[in-house]
Design an enzyme around this catalytic site. Structure first.
Site, PDB file in Angstrom:
ATOM      1  N   CYS A  44      -3.947   0.584  -2.656  1.00 18.71           N
ATOM      2  CA  CYS A  44      -3.813  -0.619  -1.834  1.00 18.71           C
ATOM      3  C   CYS A  44      -2.760  -1.568  -2.407  1.00 18.71           C
ATOM      4  O   CYS A  44      -2.467  -1.559  -3.604  1.00 18.71           O
ATOM      5  CB  CYS A  44      -5.142  -1.351  -1.752  1.00 18.71           C
ATOM      6  SG  CYS A  44      -6.453  -0.411  -0.961  1.00 18.71           S
ATOM      7  N   GLU A  69       0.433   5.262   0.614  1.00 25.66           N
ATOM      8  CA  GLU A  69      -0.473   6.299   1.091  1.00 25.66           C
ATOM      9  C   GLU A  69      -0.129   7.664   0.515  1.00 25.66           C
ATOM     10  O   GLU A  69       0.976   7.898   0.028  1.00 25.66           O
ATOM     11  CB  GLU A  69      -0.415   6.383   2.627  1.00 25.66           C
ATOM     12  CG  GLU A  69      -0.982   5.172   3.297  1.00 25.66           C
ATOM     13  CD  GLU A  69      -0.963   5.269   4.813  1.00 25.66           C
ATOM     14  OE1 GLU A  69      -1.602   4.427   5.432  1.00 25.66           O
ATOM     15  OE2 GLU A  69      -0.312   6.171   5.379  1.00 25.66           O
ATOM     16  N   CYS A  85     -10.057  -4.538   0.581  1.00 26.09           N
ATOM     17  CA  CYS A  85     -11.147  -3.566   0.607  1.00 26.09           C
ATOM     18  C   CYS A  85     -12.104  -3.838  -0.560  1.00 26.09           C
ATOM     19  O   CYS A  85     -11.807  -4.615  -1.469  1.00 26.09           O
ATOM     20  CB  CYS A  85     -10.602  -2.136   0.541  1.00 26.09           C
ATOM     21  SG  CYS A  85     -10.053  -1.617  -1.095  1.00 26.09           S
ATOM     22  N   GLU A 113      -2.993  -4.766  -2.901  1.00 24.23           N
ATOM     23  CA  GLU A 113      -3.558  -5.725  -3.854  1.00 24.23           C
ATOM     24  C   GLU A 113      -3.621  -5.136  -5.262  1.00 24.23           C
ATOM     25  O   GLU A 113      -3.255  -5.785  -6.242  1.00 24.23           O
ATOM     26  CB  GLU A 113      -4.967  -6.142  -3.417  1.00 24.23           C
ATOM     27  CG  GLU A 113      -5.008  -6.803  -2.055  1.00 24.23           C
ATOM     28  CD  GLU A 113      -5.198  -5.834  -0.886  1.00 24.23           C
ATOM     29  OE1 GLU A 113      -5.707  -6.280   0.159  1.00 24.23           O
ATOM     30  OE2 GLU A 113      -4.841  -4.635  -1.001  1.00 24.23           O
ATOM     31  N   CYS A 161     -10.634  -3.137  -4.097  1.00 27.17           N
ATOM     32  CA  CYS A 161      -9.741  -4.205  -4.555  1.00 27.17           C
ATOM     33  C   CYS A 161     -10.528  -5.446  -4.957  1.00 27.17           C
ATOM     34  O   CYS A 161     -10.210  -6.099  -5.948  1.00 27.17           O
ATOM     35  CB  CYS A 161      -8.722  -4.542  -3.484  1.00 27.17           C
ATOM     36  SG  CYS A 161      -7.483  -3.248  -3.259  1.00 27.17           S
ATOM     37  N   ASN A 214       0.848  -1.179   0.000  1.00 25.03           N
ATOM     38  CA  ASN A 214       0.000   0.000   0.000  1.00 25.03           C
ATOM     39  C   ASN A 214       0.892   1.240   0.000  1.00 25.03           C
ATOM     40  O   ASN A 214       1.963   1.268   0.600  1.00 25.03           O
ATOM     41  CB  ASN A 214      -1.001   0.000   1.162  1.00 25.03           C
ATOM     42  CG  ASN A 214      -0.401  -0.197   2.537  1.00 25.03           C
ATOM     43  OD1 ASN A 214       0.565  -0.928   2.720  1.00 25.03           O
ATOM     44  ND2 ASN A 214      -0.991   0.431   3.533  1.00 25.03           N
TER      45      ASN A 214
END
Length: 134
Positions: free
Chosen positions: A55, A46, A90, A57, A93, A44
């Protein structure tokens, strides 16, 4: 040679240390297994504008696409974070996985005890929005 779920998860656990998480301090690593047994990792990343965060993934999946892999080339994914419970992807994703992966693709989740839970993608997104809905 076939990659085991334990090897795939270990790859996700190791890569999470490279996550860029100055705001949440919540690193996540993903290891995406391709049908040719290549593993592509993601973390991830940010941003102070949280909507611009990506993210782990999706980082892994998008990296695979830039390397020439295509829809249907994805065999499994492992997701690792430092959580008491199993860490699922999430909803964004999950939807991206629906676009590129088969409904029966294994999704491996882990927790801080290093236990591994296996689900199929369809278990995470039972009523997914697909191209059939267009």
């Amino acid at each position: 040679m076939s990659v085991t779920k334990e090897e795939l998860m270990e790859s996700a656990r190791k890569i999470k240390e490279k996550a860029y998480v100055p705001y949440s301090h919540f690193p996540v690593g993903a290891a995406l297994l391709l049908k040719d047994d290549t593993i592509i990792n993601g973390v991830n990343v940010e941003n102070v504008s949280f909507g611009a965060t990506n993210c782990a993934e999706r980082t892994a999946l998008f990296t695979a696409l830039t390397q020439g892999y295509q829809k249907g080339d994805f065999k499994a994914v492992a997701i690792a974070g430092d959580t008491e419970d199993f860490l699922p992807p999430c909803s964004i994703c999950r939807q991206v996985f629906v676009e590129f992966c088969s409904p029966d693709m294994p999704v491996y989740l882990t927790n801080e005890k290093d236990e591994i839970k296996e689900l199929a993608l369809i278990d995470l997104v039972p009523h997914a929005f697909t191209d059939l809905d267009m």
